[in-house]
Design a protein around this motif. Structure first.
Motif, short mmCIF file in Angstrom:
data_model
loop_
_atom_site.label_atom_id
_atom_site.label_comp_id
_atom_site.label_asym_id
_atom_site.label_seq_id
_atom_site.Cartn_x
_atom_site.Cartn_y
_atom_site.Cartn_z
N GLU A 233 35.46 36.55 40.20
CA GLU A 233 34.95 35.93 41.42
C GLU A 233 35.88 36.16 42.61
N LEU A 234 37.13 36.48 42.33
CA LEU A 234 38.13 36.64 43.37
C LEU A 234 38.36 38.09 43.76
N ALA A 235 38.20 38.98 42.78
CA ALA A 235 38.53 40.39 43.03
C ALA A 235 37.43 41.27 42.46
N ASP A 236 37.22 42.41 43.09
CA ASP A 236 36.25 43.36 42.56
C ASP A 236 36.93 44.63 42.06
N ALA B 275 43.11 39.85 32.62
CA ALA B 275 42.64 39.64 31.24
C ALA B 275 43.78 39.89 30.25
N ALA B 276 44.57 40.93 30.48
CA ALA B 276 45.70 41.25 29.59
C ALA B 276 46.74 40.13 29.64
N LEU B 277 47.01 39.61 30.82
CA LEU B 277 47.97 38.53 30.96
C LEU B 277 47.49 37.27 30.24
N ILE C 224 41.31 42.96 37.58
CA ILE C 224 40.61 42.15 36.58
C ILE C 224 41.17 42.43 35.19
N ALA C 225 41.42 43.69 34.87
CA ALA C 225 41.97 44.07 33.57
C ALA C 225 43.39 43.52 33.39
#
Length: 144
Positions: free
Chosen positions: A120-123, A132-134, A128-129
């Protein structure tokens, strides 16, 4: 969808008055229900703002300002939180309505807020990846 149930402070919680055993038992039962449903991510009570530190940024790019508590306006303070992950806003409301009066004196107030997801914050797929990894790394560290 993640939602935070923000428990607002009262003059009693800001004074450091601890919850009764009855309220602790009711909150423990509620948290156990959240765990059994698989929706609880975190839940904690917070100590009064008398031991808090507020950091503000009064000027863009400027040096942060550090102020020790206590802070005024108990109704603007937070006494605790519960973080849940559910399928819908309606489900989050249902869980919030089931929470016992968080202060036990008829003064409880819960603010329910949806948490932003990175999508929702970044495209940018890389951002985003990385997020998700963090998050995966954090989950793994908590299991260890």
């Amino acid at each position: 969808m993640r939602f935070m149930m923000i428990v607002k402070a009262t003059t009693d919680s800001e004074a450091g008055n601890l919850p009764s055993q009855e309220l602790l038992d009711a909150m423990q039962k509620y948290n156990e229900e959240l765990v059994r449903a698989g929706v609880l991510l975190a839940a904690d009570g917070l100590q009064p703002s008398s031991g808090a530190i507020r950091i503000s940024y009064p000027e863009p790019g400027g040096k942060p300002k550090v102020v020790d508590g206590p802070f005024t306006e108990a109704k603007e303070m937070i006494a605790g939180y519960t973080l849940i992950e559910v399928k819908s806003r309606e489900e989050a409301i249902e869980w919030a309505l089931r929470m016992p009066d968080p202060h036990g004196f008829g003064q409880g107030e819960i603010e329910l807020r949806q948490v932003f997801e990175m999508e929702e914050l970044a495209d940018d797929p890389e951002t985003i990846a990385r997020d998700a990894a963090l998050r995966q790394l954090v989950r793994e560290q908590h299991k260890a």
